[in-house]
Design an enzyme around this catalytic site. Structure first.
Site, PDB file in Angstrom:
ATOM      1  N   GLY A  92     -18.158  33.277  21.474  1.00  0.00           N
ATOM      2  CA  GLY A  92     -19.547  33.709  21.399  1.00  0.00           C
ATOM      3  C   GLY A  92     -20.451  33.092  22.441  1.00  0.00           C
ATOM      4  N   ARG A  93     -20.035  31.994  23.046  1.00  0.00           N
ATOM      5  CA  ARG A  93     -20.827  31.397  24.125  1.00  0.00           C
ATOM      6  C   ARG A  93     -19.917  30.790  25.195  1.00  0.00           C
ATOM      7  NH1 ARG A  93     -23.454  25.684  22.046  1.00  0.00           N
ATOM      8  NH2 ARG A  93     -21.762  25.011  20.698  1.00  0.00           N
ATOM      9  N   ARG A 186      -5.467  30.044  19.644  1.00  0.00           N
ATOM     10  CA  ARG A 186      -5.753  29.287  18.437  1.00  0.00           C
ATOM     11  C   ARG A 186      -4.923  29.789  17.252  1.00  0.00           C
ATOM     12  NH1 ARG A 186     -10.230  30.151  21.710  1.00  0.00           N
ATOM     13  NH2 ARG A 186     -11.983  28.701  21.528  1.00  0.00           N
ATOM     14  N   ASP A 257     -10.066  28.097  13.922  1.00  0.00           N
ATOM     15  CA  ASP A 257     -10.289  28.555  15.298  1.00  0.00           C
ATOM     16  C   ASP A 257     -10.489  27.394  16.256  1.00  0.00           C
ATOM     17  OD1 ASP A 257     -12.802  28.594  13.628  1.00  0.00           O
ATOM     18  OD2 ASP A 257     -13.718  28.738  15.608  1.00  0.00           O
ATOM     19  N   ASN A 258     -10.505  26.163  15.745  1.00  0.00           N
ATOM     20  CA  ASN A 258     -10.626  24.985  16.602  1.00  0.00           C
ATOM     21  C   ASN A 258      -9.309  24.228  16.746  1.00  0.00           C
ATOM     22  OD1 ASN A 258     -13.281  25.258  17.364  1.00  0.00           O
ATOM     23  ND2 ASN A 258     -14.084  24.027  15.685  1.00  0.00           N
ATOM     24  N   ASP A 267     -13.142  21.502  21.966  1.00  0.00           N
ATOM     25  CA  ASP A 267     -14.369  22.082  21.410  1.00  0.00           C
ATOM     26  C   ASP A 267     -15.102  21.073  20.527  1.00  0.00           C
ATOM     27  OD1 ASP A 267     -16.333  23.920  21.196  1.00  0.00           O
ATOM     28  OD2 ASP A 267     -15.314  25.201  19.757  1.00  0.00           O
TER      29      ASP A 267
END
Length: 474
Positions: A92-93, A186, A257-258, A267
């Site tokens: 998303g970023r 991931r 997701d990390n 992250d």
């Protein structure tokens, strides 16, 4: 740009097809001021010859690197966030900017954070605060020094925008970060296709991952390959989790997701290092239940790996998958014992003695409430001289430490370290506890004074050279 002969572009992710990513454009920032470039990491991937202007052009304006991805790719994935499934996720970023081979022929990614909006921004602005970028550089540099298999902050560029945030004074300065990481595939990448009931995509992702990241896991059939892959990921993640614990590190947001398949820690948001050993210590103010507290990190990683195993059930039966995941606690505990011995700068003995030392040292940290990093620093190499001049030397004189001291005396100093290294002559090691981070940020925020930031990075680099744990991280 002048291309170093060691630069080897290897854009491979796009071969998976459009089900796995969305081509995107980087934000057009008002300005680009270079604040940090990782010269060591750049040399390892053939990019050390870039001028500062060329660096900013590639990592602030995102002009494609030669023979690399022609456009950035926002990766698609799902994930459990605080154990609630979220199917509205993805980059998303950030995005995948480039892929390269390092000197060991490992495929590495250059990924971004704060590079603008994507289809997965979910009403977010796609930006990163400058403070968030500074914090990530500090986290990765310290973790590398402490022997954690971590992504590496590659570049930090201030971008000239004023951002509004609800969890820090606003408006605040903005930045874009580039990280160097082995993989951005991931657990959540697999979860997305399990959720969409697309086993063919799971199989394609499996073979892509094995071919590019762990070719020795390739087997004659998909079932055997899936089982070998799952076993490798479990071992990778167990090792990284053990390294976090031995470093006194709290990631803070261990959503699926990390967690990536190659095991690098990456992250970094609300991370913290422990002041003292405290299993209940949390990093995120929004972690109200302590789900991701320091002492619960191994349990959380175990839970996350079970979610990956579920994704592979279309390819391999439960009776074969389950024992592999259930072996995680044993992998973790063995890795933890080895990491404690390594952090103490000692040559390992046998598994039983290494476990006894790890347990004894951990119990001492808990009973004494010693400054966490100070204790490892004082006894690095197993020699009593440094501990004797420590600011907390009195803590080692009592009965609480007697058993631990007797165990340390049985070990030899690691042959690869130099106890005369200047960093080991200090009374205390460099730390990046929350107060250290806030002090560094205060100088940047109030006076645009980056001297404390760069001095701390230099001190951590010196400590990395003294500890020599980086080589043991992978």
């Amino acid at each position: 740009m002048p291309i170093d002969p060691t630069y080897r572009a290897a854009p491979r992710h796009q071969a998976l097809g459009r089900d796995f990513f969305d081509p995107v454009e980087a934000a057009d920032f008002p300005s680009t001021t270079l604040r940090y470039r990782n010269r060591d990491a750049a040399a390892e991937v053939g990019l050390s010859g870039l001028s500062d202007a060329e660096w900013v052009n590639h990592f602030g304006r995102f002009e494609p690197l030669p023979d690399n991805l022609p456009e950035p790719l926002a990766l698609r994935y799902h994930g459990h966030q605080f154990r609630q499934y979220n199917s509205d996720l993805g980059d998303g970023r950030g995005f995948l900017f480039a892929q390269l081979l390092d000197r060991e022929d490992r495929l590495l990614d250059l990924g971004t954070k704060g590079s603008g909006q994507t289809p997965w921004s979910r009403q977010g602005d796609g930006r990163l605060t400058l403070k968030g970028g500074v914090r990530e550089v500090l986290a990765t540099t310290m973790l590398e020094a402490l022997g954690v298999n971590t992504s590496r902050s590659f570049s930090l560029i201030e971008t000239g925008e004023e951002l509004m945030r609800g969890d820090e004074p606003s408006p605040t300065r903005s930045s874009v970060l580039v990280r160097l990481c082995h993989s951005h595939i991931r657990i959540g990448t697999f979860q997305r296709f399990a959720y969409l009931e697309q086993p063919d995509r799971i199989e394609a992702l499996l073979h892509h991952a094995v071919r590019n990241y762990m070719p020795d896991c390739a087997r004659a059939d998909t079932k055997a390959t899936a089982l070998a892959f799952l076993d490798r990921v479990c071992r990778n993640v167990a090792r990284t989790g053990a390294q976090w614990m031995a470093a006194g590190f709290v990631h803070g947001v261990l959503n699926t997701d990390n967690i990536n398949i190659t095991g690098e820690s990456f992250d970094y948001g609300p991370w913290r290092f422990l002041p003292v050993l405290d299993p209940s210590f949390t990093a995120a103010y929004f972690d109200q239940t302590g789900l991701y507290a320091f002492g619960r990190q191994p349990e959380t990683l175990f839970w996350n790996l079970a979610r990956l195993a579920e994704c592979l059930l279309p390819l391999a039966p439960l009776e074969d998958v389950e024992p592999i995941v259930r072996a995680f606690p044993d992998h973790y505990r063995s890795a933890f014992d080895r990491q404690i011995v390594a952090r103490l700068g000692l040559e390992p003995l046998d598994a039983a003695t290494d476990r006894e030392l790890a347990e004894s040292f951990w119990k001492f940290l808990a009973a004494s409430a010693m400054p966490f990093e100070q204790a490892f620093f004082d006894w690095f190499g197993g020699v009593p001289d440094r501990a004797g001049r420590s600011p907390v030397a009195a803590e080692y004189a009592g009965e609480t430490f007697a058993q631990t001291r007797a165990l340390i005396d049985r070990y030899q100093t690691r042959a690869d370290i130099d106890l005369a290294h200047p960093s080991l002559a200090a009374l205390s090691p460099v730390t990046v506890l929350i107060d250290d981070v806030e002090r560094i940020w205060f100088g940047i925020d109030t006076d645009d004074d980056w001297s404390d930031f760069h001095e701390t990075l230099d001190q951590m680099a010196d400590l990395r050279d003294a500890y020599r744990l980086k080589e043991r991280a992978r």
